[in-house]
Design a protein around this motif. Sequence first.
Motif, PDB file in Angstrom:
ATOM      1  N   GLU A 184      16.744   0.840   0.390  1.00 21.29           N
ATOM      2  CA  GLU A 184      16.666   1.579  -0.865  1.00 21.29           C
ATOM      3  C   GLU A 184      18.054   1.896  -1.424  1.00 21.29           C
ATOM      4  O   GLU A 184      18.200   2.155  -2.622  1.00 21.29           O
ATOM      5  CB  GLU A 184      15.850   2.859  -0.672  1.00 21.29           C
ATOM      6  CG  GLU A 184      16.455   3.871   0.298  1.00 21.29           C
ATOM      7  CD  GLU A 184      16.095   3.567   1.747  1.00 21.29           C
ATOM      8  OE1 GLU A 184      16.458   4.377   2.624  1.00 21.29           O
ATOM      9  OE2 GLU A 184      15.452   2.517   1.995  1.00 21.29           O
ATOM     10  N   LYS A 218       9.579  -1.475   1.058  1.00 17.37           N
ATOM     11  CA  LYS A 218      10.922  -0.968   0.755  1.00 17.37           C
ATOM     12  C   LYS A 218      11.582  -1.789  -0.348  1.00 17.37           C
ATOM     13  O   LYS A 218      12.216  -1.235  -1.261  1.00 17.37           O
ATOM     14  CB  LYS A 218      11.799  -1.015   1.998  1.00 17.37           C
ATOM     15  CG  LYS A 218      11.485   0.048   3.044  1.00 17.37           C
ATOM     16  CD  LYS A 218      12.531  -0.015   4.155  1.00 17.37           C
ATOM     17  CE  LYS A 218      12.268   1.059   5.217  1.00 17.37           C
ATOM     18  NZ  LYS A 218      13.286   1.025   6.287  1.00 17.37           N
ATOM     19  N   GLN A 221       9.948  -1.146  -3.738  1.00 18.58           N
ATOM     20  CA  GLN A 221      10.312   0.182  -4.234  1.00 18.58           C
ATOM     21  C   GLN A 221      11.746   0.209  -4.747  1.00 18.58           C
ATOM     22  O   GLN A 221      12.039   0.822  -5.781  1.00 18.58           O
ATOM     23  CB  GLN A 221      10.135   1.206  -3.117  1.00 18.58           C
ATOM     24  CG  GLN A 221      10.415   2.640  -3.548  1.00 18.58           C
ATOM     25  CD  GLN A 221      10.181   3.640  -2.433  1.00 18.58           C
ATOM     26  OE1 GLN A 221       9.804   3.264  -1.324  1.00 18.58           O
ATOM     27  NE2 GLN A 221      10.408   4.909  -2.718  1.00 18.58           N
ATOM     28  N   ALA A 222      12.667  -0.508  -4.026  1.00 20.64           N
ATOM     29  CA  ALA A 222      14.081  -0.495  -4.419  1.00 20.64           C
ATOM     30  C   ALA A 222      14.322  -1.315  -5.684  1.00 20.64           C
ATOM     31  O   ALA A 222      15.182  -0.962  -6.512  1.00 20.64           O
ATOM     32  CB  ALA A 222      14.937  -1.031  -3.283  1.00 20.64           C
TER      33      ALA A 222
END
Length: 407
Positions: A184, A218, A221-222
């Motif tokens: 992230e 992850k 989301q990033a």
Amino acid sequence: MGKFFLVPGAEGWNLISRPAENSNWRVRAFPSLDTAAETLSTDDDVVLALPISAVLAQRMRLPSVEGSELREMVRIQLEKALPFSTEEVTSDFEVIEQANGECVISAVAVQNQRLTEIAAPLLNRGVIPRAVTVYAAQRVATHAGKGCALFIYPESGALVSAISENGKLSFARTIDGGVAAPLELELPQLTMTAELQGITASFQNVLVDEKCFGLRDKIEQALAAPTETMAIETPPASTGLNLLPQAWRDERLRQVRREQWKKRLVLGGIAYGAIVALALIQLGYLKFRERQLDRQIKRDAPRTVFVREAANNWKALAPAIDPHFYPIEILLHLFDSLPSQDVRITAYNQSARQISIEGEANKAALAYQFADKVKKHPDLQSFTFDMQSPRILPNDHAQFRLEGRPR
């Protein structure tokens, strides 16, 4: 000869192969390059792919030129970025795009010493790769031929992030911490660095290796973008990058020539052996025929002896039963051959083996004329006649002797 791709795996190396007798590709994982090299031979067609950690990958924007001039400009730019001279490295490049008098270049370089260390297990076994490329370049060429895409995959115990533009590698780095890295934080920094180099961060595809499936949440989301999984390539797509040093090229060429000579010698030996085998077969056949003929001769010997004895008997009886050998007939033909009364026959003798005629002519020319007529007489062709030079008498007459033998 098989075709092989040696590529770095998540841990160790993967050997992607298609044996010459099989059309199916298969992937085998090895803990090290040493163990993978043990399965290869000197005549195999091997493409070695290097991990990102072993190369320097750089994106360049240069004036749009062609040929050797462009290569020289790339070399100069690499020389500025490398901590050692260009003589110590092998480099290559691909053109990503050309527009508005400029071209964007994907350039990679590897230090020769580092490359030799990596490939030592292959070189020690006499296996010289046909080509040396970068695995990241193979992956992007396989999965993203157009547009801009982000790749995330494990390689040699680390996590690699690579960006492709039009199927060419334009940016690559290793993420610290591997699969446990705080993506992230790392991925936004990666996109920012890419944008500073002129690469758009609006990725059309985000591809994650199937072994990093647990990182998909992850990554999405990033980057706020959906991801796709990718498997190992079977086989990887070919790239324009070839980091094979010139010394390796020369040695491989010598190796190929040696193998060609070996094959020629083997073919020559086979041809020679075939000729010798045919000669032995022919000799055996002639011996067989000789024995057959000997048996036939032995079987026919009694009949042959009878025929020969009969022929000899007939030949011996010929003077008695053949009119051509009757003395009176021969004398008649001799007198018919006299050219004139100036040639006289003084003696005539006949046996089973020969006849002799002695005579006298007023001139030597008449003697020769008589001998010539005798030789040409149609009823005397059963004999061959020969006359020595006549003896000239004091009165210029010529004494001659004409001898004839059955043919």
